[in-house]
Motif scaffolding. Structure first.
Motif, PDB file in Angstrom:
ATOM      1  N   ILE A   2       0.846  -1.194   0.000  1.00 40.44           N
ATOM      2  CA  ILE A   2       0.000   0.000   0.000  1.00 40.44           C
ATOM      3  C   ILE A   2       0.890   1.256   0.000  1.00 40.44           C
ATOM      4  O   ILE A   2       1.774   1.388   0.837  1.00 40.44           O
ATOM      5  N   PRO A   3       0.642   2.186  -0.919  1.00 38.41           N
ATOM      6  CA  PRO A   3       1.498   3.381  -1.055  1.00 38.41           C
ATOM      7  C   PRO A   3       1.162   4.493  -0.055  1.00 38.41           C
ATOM      8  O   PRO A   3       0.744   5.587  -0.439  1.00 38.41           O
ATOM      9  N   GLU A  56      -7.001  12.898   4.666  1.00 43.13           N
ATOM     10  CA  GLU A  56      -8.083  12.443   3.784  1.00 43.13           C
ATOM     11  C   GLU A  56      -7.556  11.484   2.717  1.00 43.13           C
ATOM     12  O   GLU A  56      -8.148  10.436   2.452  1.00 43.13           O
ATOM     13  N   LYS A  57      -6.433  11.841   2.139  1.00 45.27           N
ATOM     14  CA  LYS A  57      -5.810  11.014   1.113  1.00 45.27           C
ATOM     15  C   LYS A  57      -5.409   9.651   1.695  1.00 45.27           C
ATOM     16  O   LYS A  57      -5.623   8.611   1.072  1.00 45.27           O
ATOM     17  N   ILE A  61      -6.903   5.941   0.618  1.00 40.76           N
ATOM     18  CA  ILE A  61      -6.058   4.821   0.186  1.00 40.76           C
ATOM     19  C   ILE A  61      -6.338   3.583   1.039  1.00 40.76           C
ATOM     20  O   ILE A  61      -6.448   2.469   0.523  1.00 40.76           O
ATOM     21  N   LEU A  62      -6.470   3.785   2.342  1.00 46.90           N
ATOM     22  CA  LEU A  62      -6.739   2.647   3.235  1.00 46.90           C
ATOM     23  C   LEU A  62      -8.095   2.018   2.934  1.00 46.90           C
ATOM     24  O   LEU A  62      -8.255   0.794   3.011  1.00 46.90           O
ATOM     25  N   VAL A  68      -9.350  -0.419   6.187  1.00 46.00           N
ATOM     26  CA  VAL A  68     -10.316   0.094   7.164  1.00 46.00           C
ATOM     27  C   VAL A  68     -11.719   0.033   6.568  1.00 46.00           C
ATOM     28  O   VAL A  68     -11.889  -0.063   5.351  1.00 46.00           O
ATOM     29  N   ASP A  69     -12.708   0.097   7.441  1.00 48.23           N
ATOM     30  CA  ASP A  69     -14.102   0.038   7.021  1.00 48.23           C
ATOM     31  C   ASP A  69     -14.457   1.288   6.211  1.00 48.23           C
ATOM     32  O   ASP A  69     -14.117   2.410   6.586  1.00 48.23           O
ATOM     33  N   ARG A  70     -15.146   1.087   5.131  1.00 41.98           N
ATOM     34  CA  ARG A  70     -15.529   2.181   4.226  1.00 41.98           C
ATOM     35  C   ARG A  70     -16.459   3.191   4.911  1.00 41.98           C
ATOM     36  O   ARG A  70     -16.344   4.396   4.716  1.00 41.98           O
ATOM     37  N   LYS A  71     -17.381   2.696   5.712  1.00 45.45           N
ATOM     38  CA  LYS A  71     -18.368   3.589   6.339  1.00 45.45           C
ATOM     39  C   LYS A  71     -17.834   4.263   7.592  1.00 45.45           C
ATOM     40  O   LYS A  71     -18.181   5.405   7.876  1.00 45.45           O
TER      41      LYS A  71
END
Length: 159
Positions: A2-3, A56-57, A61-62, A68-71
Motif C-alpha cells: 500500500i502506497p 483524507e488522502k 487509500i486505506l 479500514v471500514d468504508r463507512k
C-alpha cells in the motif's frame, strides 16, 4: 504494498514546519508584533489544511485497499492492521510513530501559545478599561442580569 509511506513522509515534513511556525508564533507574541502574528496565523491555517488533505488522502487509500471500514474508518483499525504486517512496513510504522510524536508536540506548543494569547488579551482588556476609567470593581447589574462598568469622570483620556 500500500502506497502510504509518501503520505506519512509529507505529513512528517508538514508537522515539522508547523512546530517551527508555532515557535515563531510564541516569539511574535513576546514581541507583540501583530503583523507577524497575523501572517503566522495564515501560514498555520495553510499547514493545517494541508494536514487535513493528507489525512483524507491516507484514509481514502486505506479504504481503497480494504484496510479500514468504508463507512467508519478508524485509526485503531489501521494500527491493528499495521501491527500484523511483516517487516516491509517498518518504515511506515516508524514514520507513523514520528508523526504521532510531532503531533503531540504541536498540540502542546499550540496550547502554550493559546495560554499566552489569553493572558495578553486579558491584559489588553484591563489596560483598555483603565484608559476608559473603568474598574472591575465598579460594575452594576443591568435589567437583564449582566454587568456593565460604571463610567468615571476622571478617565485618562480626559486628563
Amino acid at each position: 504494498m500500500i502506497p502510504i509511506a509518501p503520505i506519512f513522509i509529507k505529513s512528517k515534513e508538514t508537522l515539522e514546519r508547523l512546530s517551527l511556525l508555532l515557535d515563531e508564533e510564541r516569539l511574535a507574541y513576546g514581541e507583540l508584533d501583530s503583523e507577524t502574528i497575523i501572517n503566522l496565523s495564515e501560514e498555520k491555517q495553510t499547514l493545517l489544511d494541508e494536514m487535513n488533505q493528507l489525512n483524507e488522502k491516507r484514509v481514502n487509500i486505506l479504504i481503497k485497499f480494504d484496510v479500514v471500514d468504508r463507512k467508519e474508518p478508524s485509526e485503531e483499525d489501521f494500527k491493528k492492521w499495521l501491527s500484523l504486517q511483516d517487516s516491509s512496513m517498518d518504515e511506515v510504522r516508524l514514520l507513523m510513530k514520528d508523526c504521532e510524536a510531532l503531533l503531540k508536540k504541536c498540540k502542546t506548543q499550540n496550547n502554550t501559545n493559546a495560554r499566552i494569547l489569553n493572558t495578553l488579551q486579558k491584559r489588553n482588556k484591563h489596560l483598555y478599561e483603565l484608559l476608559q476609567g473603568h474598574s472591575s470593581k465598579n460594575k452594576v447589574y443591568t435589567a437583564r442580569g449582566s454587568t456593565r462598568p460604571i463610567s468615571s469622570k476622571h478617565t485618562l483620556g480626559r486628563a
